[in-house]
Each structure stands twice: as structure tokens, then as C-alpha cells.
Motif scaffolding. Sequence first.
Motif, PDB file in Angstrom:
ATOM      1  N   LEU A  62     -16.757 -12.134   6.565  1.00 53.81           N
ATOM      2  CA  LEU A  62     -17.170 -13.529   6.712  1.00 53.81           C
ATOM      3  C   LEU A  62     -16.039 -14.511   6.407  1.00 53.81           C
ATOM      4  N   SER A  63     -14.935 -14.010   5.909  1.00 51.42           N
ATOM      5  CA  SER A  63     -13.811 -14.872   5.538  1.00 51.42           C
ATOM      6  C   SER A  63     -12.983 -15.227   6.766  1.00 51.42           C
ATOM      7  N   GLU A  64     -12.698 -16.491   6.950  1.00 52.00           N
ATOM      8  CA  GLU A  64     -11.914 -16.936   8.107  1.00 52.00           C
ATOM      9  C   GLU A  64     -10.508 -16.353   8.068  1.00 52.00           C
ATOM     10  N   GLU A  65      -9.945 -16.226   6.878  1.00 48.74           N
ATOM     11  CA  GLU A  65      -8.588 -15.681   6.759  1.00 48.74           C
ATOM     12  C   GLU A  65      -8.525 -14.242   7.261  1.00 48.74           C
ATOM     13  N   TYR A  66      -9.590 -13.502   7.046  1.00 49.13           N
ATOM     14  CA  TYR A  66      -9.633 -12.127   7.553  1.00 49.13           C
ATOM     15  C   TYR A  66      -9.811 -12.118   9.067  1.00 49.13           C
ATOM     16  N   GLN A  67     -10.749 -12.916   9.557  1.00 49.86           N
ATOM     17  CA  GLN A  67     -11.013 -12.959  10.993  1.00 49.86           C
ATOM     18  C   GLN A  67      -9.789 -13.422  11.779  1.00 49.86           C
ATOM     19  N   ASN A  68      -9.007 -14.321  11.187  1.00 54.79           N
ATOM     20  CA  ASN A  68      -7.810 -14.825  11.857  1.00 54.79           C
ATOM     21  C   ASN A  68      -6.566 -13.977  11.568  1.00 54.79           C
ATOM     22  N   CYS A  69      -6.778 -12.827  10.935  1.00 53.96           N
ATOM     23  CA  CYS A  69      -5.697 -11.873  10.646  1.00 53.96           C
ATOM     24  C   CYS A  69      -4.611 -12.461   9.742  1.00 53.96           C
ATOM     25  N   ILE A  70      -4.987 -13.414   8.909  1.00 52.89           N
ATOM     26  CA  ILE A  70      -4.039 -13.949   7.924  1.00 52.89           C
ATOM     27  C   ILE A  70      -3.884 -12.949   6.777  1.00 52.89           C
ATOM     28  N   TRP A  71      -4.988 -12.338   6.375  1.00 48.87           N
ATOM     29  CA  TRP A  71      -4.929 -11.275   5.389  1.00 48.87           C
ATOM     30  C   TRP A  71      -4.628  -9.965   6.113  1.00 48.87           C
ATOM     31  N   VAL A  72      -3.617  -9.239   5.651  1.00 47.78           N
ATOM     32  CA  VAL A  72      -3.220  -8.001   6.321  1.00 47.78           C
ATOM     33  C   VAL A  72      -3.148  -6.864   5.302  1.00 47.78           C
ATOM     34  N   TYR A  73      -3.136  -5.634   5.820  1.00 52.15           N
ATOM     35  CA  TYR A  73      -3.050  -4.466   4.957  1.00 52.15           C
ATOM     36  C   TYR A  73      -1.608  -4.238   4.508  1.00 52.15           C
ATOM     37  N   GLU A  74      -1.494  -3.841   3.256  1.00 48.32           N
ATOM     38  CA  GLU A  74      -0.190  -3.550   2.639  1.00 48.32           C
ATOM     39  C   GLU A  74      -0.136  -2.065   2.288  1.00 48.32           C
ATOM     40  N   HIS A  75       0.913  -1.376   2.736  1.00 50.50           N
ATOM     41  CA  HIS A  75       1.066   0.052   2.437  1.00 50.50           C
ATOM     42  C   HIS A  75       1.533   0.206   0.997  1.00 50.50           C
ATOM     43  N   ILE A  76       0.790   0.973   0.195  1.00 50.15           N
ATOM     44  CA  ILE A  76       1.135   1.088  -1.221  1.00 50.15           C
ATOM     45  C   ILE A  76       1.594   2.498  -1.605  1.00 50.15           C
ATOM     46  N   GLY A  77       1.504   3.464  -0.699  1.00 55.11           N
ATOM     47  CA  GLY A  77       1.971   4.802  -1.039  1.00 55.11           C
ATOM     48  C   GLY A  77       1.486   5.856  -0.066  1.00 55.11           C
ATOM     49  N   SER A  78       2.109   7.033  -0.135  1.00 59.73           N
ATOM     50  CA  SER A  78       1.763   8.162   0.733  1.00 59.73           C
ATOM     51  C   SER A  78       1.736   9.447  -0.081  1.00 59.73           C
ATOM     52  N   HIS A  79       1.024  10.417   0.453  1.00 64.74           N
ATOM     53  CA  HIS A  79       0.950  11.721  -0.235  1.00 64.74           C
ATOM     54  C   HIS A  79       0.808  12.823   0.799  1.00 64.74           C
ATOM     55  N   VAL A  80       1.566  13.918   0.624  1.00 69.02           N
ATOM     56  CA  VAL A  80       1.529  15.055   1.545  1.00 69.02           C
ATOM     57  C   VAL A  80       1.016  16.280   0.803  1.00 69.02           C
ATOM     58  N   VAL A  81       0.069  16.977   1.396  1.00 72.10           N
ATOM     59  CA  VAL A  81      -0.424  18.225   0.823  1.00 72.10           C
ATOM     60  C   VAL A  81      -0.277  19.328   1.867  1.00 72.10           C
ATOM     61  N   LYS A  82      -0.028  20.544   1.390  1.00 70.16           N
ATOM     62  CA  LYS A  82       0.114  21.705   2.286  1.00 70.16           C
ATOM     63  C   LYS A  82      -0.603  22.898   1.662  1.00 70.16           C
ATOM     64  N   GLY A  83      -0.781  23.914   2.468  1.00 66.32           N
ATOM     65  CA  GLY A  83      -1.414  25.128   1.970  1.00 66.32           C
ATOM     66  C   GLY A  83      -2.895  24.963   1.728  1.00 66.32           C
ATOM     67  N   GLU A  84      -3.386  25.508   0.614  1.00 63.23           N
ATOM     68  CA  GLU A  84      -4.807  25.485   0.279  1.00 63.23           C
ATOM     69  C   GLU A  84      -5.342  24.058   0.156  1.00 63.23           C
ATOM     70  N   ALA A  85      -4.489  23.169  -0.348  1.00 63.01           N
ATOM     71  CA  ALA A  85      -4.926  21.781  -0.556  1.00 63.01           C
ATOM     72  C   ALA A  85      -5.187  21.041   0.749  1.00 63.01           C
ATOM     73  N   ALA A  86      -4.660  21.590   1.861  1.00 66.12           N
ATOM     74  CA  ALA A  86      -4.816  20.923   3.151  1.00 66.12           C
ATOM     75  C   ALA A  86      -6.005  21.449   3.940  1.00 66.12           C
ATOM     76  N   LYS A  87      -6.896  22.164   3.275  1.00 69.85           N
ATOM     77  CA  LYS A  87      -8.083  22.676   3.964  1.00 69.85           C
ATOM     78  C   LYS A  87      -9.142  21.599   4.178  1.00 69.85           C
ATOM     79  N   ALA A  88      -8.973  20.456   3.515  1.00 75.05           N
ATOM     80  CA  ALA A  88      -9.939  19.370   3.663  1.00 75.05           C
ATOM     81  C   ALA A  88      -9.230  18.033   3.513  1.00 75.05           C
ATOM     82  N   ALA A  89      -9.711  17.043   4.253  1.00 74.29           N
ATOM     83  CA  ALA A  89      -9.215  15.672   4.117  1.00 74.29           C
ATOM     84  C   ALA A  89     -10.241  14.898   3.297  1.00 74.29           C
ATOM     85  N   SER A  90      -9.835  14.459   2.115  1.00 74.98           N
ATOM     86  CA  SER A  90     -10.767  13.821   1.181  1.00 74.98           C
ATOM     87  C   SER A  90     -10.207  12.509   0.657  1.00 74.98           C
TER      88      SER A  90
END
Length: 297
Positions: A191-219
Motif C-alpha cells: 500500500l506504500s507509494e514508495e514501494y509501488q513507484n519502486c523507490i524502495w529497492v532490495y539490498e543484497h546482504i549476503g550469500s551462502h553456498v551448500v554442497k553435498g548432503e546439505a544441498a538435498k533441500a532448499a530451506s
Amino acid sequence: LIREKMTTGHIRKRLRSERSICSCKSPRLGRHTSLRSFDFYELDVWTEIAKFLDGKSLVKLAVTCRWFHGVIMQDCVWRLACLSHLQVPAPDRVEFKWIQLYASATNGSHSYSFHEKEKHLDWMRVGAFFLDSPSVILTQRLTLPLKIMKREQLRTMLGSNGACLLSGLKTGIWMAGKMQTFDARHIELFLSEEYQNCIWVYEHIGSHVVKGEAAKAASAAMLDLKHISDRPTADVFNLKLWAGRPDDFQPKAMLTLHAVAVSTNLQANQGLLSKFYVMRAGTGGEIVSIRVSQQLL
């Protein structure tokens, strides 16, 4: 003759006294009846009745006439309808009318409706939960224990453990959904005009990589720090309680009053990359949306 007349009169008298039951008629206002007092009585009764109706029934009743429209459009009616539908407590305050919040929570839209429309994918609504505090645990892992670190080490914690303590969130009612991403947003965001007008944007704060057994599910999970020790919150980490069996690849979700989690089993893969994003209400503002995108390597 006298006896016959007496009998006939007796029958007529009985007919007058033993009339058949007639349907009730609505009371009509007399010339001297106060219209104002009558309306007040009706308003109180119908306001109470309206509090037990769902949104669709309320709309149908509101379009019957102007009088009912006036009754149904009261903010207190839609407040109760919204809270009853979402099964959450009332926040201290809201910045929009409750009928708007109800529509925003039930229209099936999600954050890709306004941002990055080219990434629009099928979306599964999980439901609503309530943030009592501005701090949450955001995690890609659904195993205990979770090590809680200070916000200054945010990227480090996300990169090494896929979990972090995130502060500065807007409290109140939040909505959650699942696509190839985990999406959570404050109920007032759309309902916020700033969101609808794309003034507020997403900021990337981090990444994480898993392999092996830990990659059997996306959670992914988001848990109110104030209620992290509550029994319903602890059930989020009991995957046997809600997550699918290894051969079940349908997305699953767990929702409690103060936490939400999603999980999808994956086919054999080379690894899983999770990216964490937040959206703030302006520079330095409160966090109003969280996204965790996940893709196979």
C-alpha cells in the motif's frame, strides 16, 4: 329457534377468537417515532453481526443499499475481519484503513507484482505471522543450534553459516510466500507509494553456498528473536513434523504465530546458492521485506 340463534352466535364468536396464525409484519415507524433512535439500534445490531462475517459476505451485504454500505464500511468491522482471517493479534497501530489491509493480504499478489516483473513465477502463499520485536533470526539452515551473532558480522555469518541475527524490522503483521524464493513482507508494504513507484529497492546482504548432503533441500526460515524459545517456534526445526519425505518434491511450509519456514526437497545436484535480500522503508529506515532466493549450481 332461540337455541339455533344462540348456537350460530356461539360459532361466529369462536371463529373470531380462533383465527389462523398470520405471518409477522415488520414494525413501521409512526409519524412521531424518532428515526434517529431507530437507526442507532439497527446500527449496533448489524455492526455486531458484521463482525462474524468474512470479507466476501461483507462486500455482498454492503452493496445491498446505502444504509448497509455505511454500516459495513466502518473500520472496526474490517479490523476484526482481517485479524480473524489472518489469525494474528492486532498491532499497536496501522497507517492504512483495515479494508485496504484486508484486500492487500488476500488478493494473492506478491512482491514481483511491482519489482522485477520479468521474474514472475508461480507463488504459494504460506500465511501471516506476527513480529513482536524488531529482531529476527534469518536462516537457510533448519538445524539447531543456531549461533546468533551481532549485526556487524552479518555478511560473514551468512557466508559461513547461512544464518544471522537481523535487526531493525518493522513490527506487526507480516505475510509470507514461497516460489523459487522465500518472500516475507510487512502487511502494509504493497500500500506504500514508495514501494509501488519502486523507490524502495532490495539490498543484497549476503550469500551462502551448500554442497553435498546439505544441498538435498532448499530451506529458509524467519523467526522472531523474542519468541525463539517458544515451543511452537522450536517445532520449526522438527523437520519430521512438517517437511516432506525425501521422495516428495512438493514445497512444504511451517507457520506459527511468530515464525515461518519453507522447505523443498531437491534432486541430486552440484550445490545450492542462497542469496539474502532486505528492503528498507527509505535510507536507514525499517526493514519491510525480506527475500531469500535459491538456485542450483
